[in-house]
Design a protein around this motif. Structure first.
Motif, PDB file in Angstrom:
ATOM      1  N   VAL A  18       0.836  -1.206   0.000  1.00 38.22           N
ATOM      2  CA  VAL A  18       0.000   0.000   0.000  1.00 38.22           C
ATOM      3  C   VAL A  18       0.865   1.248   0.000  1.00 38.22           C
ATOM      4  N   THR A  19       1.800   1.333   0.943  1.00 38.98           N
ATOM      5  CA  THR A  19       2.547   2.574   1.145  1.00 38.98           C
ATOM      6  C   THR A  19       3.549   2.862   0.039  1.00 38.98           C
ATOM      7  N   GLY A  20       4.071   1.808  -0.639  1.00 37.82           N
ATOM      8  CA  GLY A  20       4.998   2.047  -1.742  1.00 37.82           C
ATOM      9  C   GLY A  20       4.339   2.824  -2.874  1.00 37.82           C
ATOM     10  N   PRO A  21       3.293   2.262  -3.501  1.00 40.74           N
ATOM     11  CA  PRO A  21       2.581   3.034  -4.527  1.00 40.74           C
ATOM     12  C   PRO A  21       1.992   4.336  -3.999  1.00 40.74           C
ATOM     13  N   LEU A  22       1.504   4.324  -2.755  1.00 42.70           N
ATOM     14  CA  LEU A  22       0.916   5.531  -2.175  1.00 42.70           C
ATOM     15  C   LEU A  22       1.913   6.683  -2.167  1.00 42.70           C
TER      16      LEU A  22
END
Length: 336
Positions: A18-22
């Motif tokens: 989640v946090t990588g692309p976010l």
């Protein structure tokens, strides 16, 4: 108008999926705003069947604000994790993702999020990838998926799937480039200190690492020896000698335990070495061909085209984008 990016949450997902692309989308949003383009960029929406805190595999809790599909999304993103296969067997997850995907312009999965997309029928007849360690399982459960297990990410129409967690960042950068152009994607990559545009068909992993994971310790000494002798004539007889086997026994056992013929193994190890040299900025394709064991540039070029779908020069260009003088005019409107 901002593009609505809807992240689908379920218990046990990997937080970095989640946090990588976010962070990629958020950085793009901030860079656009700095240049007076506040109306462009991305709006992040976090959805779950039961809004509220959702525990990730690491114990970190992420908060879902809405139920999936509350509004049509430009992009639906489904993260992965060890819990993804189990989540793909739950009717509520499958129905929610199927409905949201039918209304989204793009549908994206990171890592094993592909299991949920496959269960929802989104990947039927499409090219797709997932984490290499789970590719066989995905293919076993969903034979209608045209699996490309070695790719970092795969785009088939409006559906895109990616490999392990960091491949989700590569895919997110590719989506930013599609939405707002290569200059912005370059600056986002620089800001986050990540590679710029690793090609989607680049291998997810080191060949030595992948084969050791599959074969265990039996051939580890051979793998280590080959890595330091790629410039030699690596025949089956020579490899069998180093493995303390007869050539006939070696030719039978090696493919069954590694999933690769001896010849393909040697070629892949040489490709990996050539990739390392190209990424490091080594000069001269003839020299790279010699150092990686191909001998001649033509043999190097043919191997790259056959296995990666691009030439050594094109591969190197992926790691030099943003550094050439002719890129500067494209970047002048974006400042960190």
């Amino acid at each position: 108008m901002k593009k609505r990016m809807e992240f689908y949450f379920y218990p046990g997902m990997v937080a970095l999926d989640v946090t990588g692309p976010l962070e990629v989308f958020q950085a793009a949003d901030e860079l656009l705003a700095r240049n007076g383009r506040e109306r462009d960029g991305y709006e992040m929406v976090f959805a779950a069947n039961e809004p509220g805190p959702v525990s990730t595999s690491s114990g970190l809790r992420l908060h879902a604000e809405v139920r999936p599909g509350t509004r049509d999304a430009d992009t639906l993103l489904v993260p992965g994790g060890l819990a993804a296969e189990a989540a793909s067997t739950e009717a509520a997850n499958v129905a929610a993702v199927r409905a949201a995907a039918s209304r989204a312009e793009r549908v994206v999965s990171v890592c094993t999020g592909a299991f949920i997309l496959a269960a929802a029928g989104v990947l039927d007849g499409r090219r797709a990838t997932t984490h290499w360690a789970m590719a066989d399982r995905l293919g076993e459960l969903y034979p209608e998926v045209r699996l490309e297990p070695d790719a970092l990410y795969v785009r088939d129409g409006r559906v895109a799937t990616s490999g392990g967690v960091t491949a989700g960042i590569d895919l997110a950068l590719a989506l930013v480039e599609e939405d707002y152009g290569p200059a912005l994607a370059i600056e986002v990559a620089r800001l986050l200190l990540v590679y710029r545009r690793r090609p989607g068909n680049q291998s997810q992993f080191s060949s030595a690492l992948a084969m050791q994971a599959r074969a265990g310790e039996r051939f580890k000494p051979l793998f280590d020896w080959v890595e330091t002798h790629l410039d030699q004539n690596l025949t089956v007889d020579r490899l069998a000698e180093k493995a303390n086997m007869s050539p006939r026994t070696f030719a039978r056992i090696f493919p069954s335990e590694t999933g690769m013929s001896p010849g393909r193994f040697v070629e892949q190890m040489r490709i990996d070495r050539a990739r390392e040299l190209l990424e490091s900025g080594a000069e001269g394709l003839d020299r790279i061909a010699l150092q990686s064991g191909f001998g001649r540039e033509e043999r190097l070029r043919r191997a790259f085209q056959r296995r990666l779908g691009l030439s050594p020069a094109q591969y190197r260009a992926h790691f030099q984008q943003g550094e050439h003088h002719d890129q500067r005019s494209h970047l002048r409107d974006i400042h960190l």
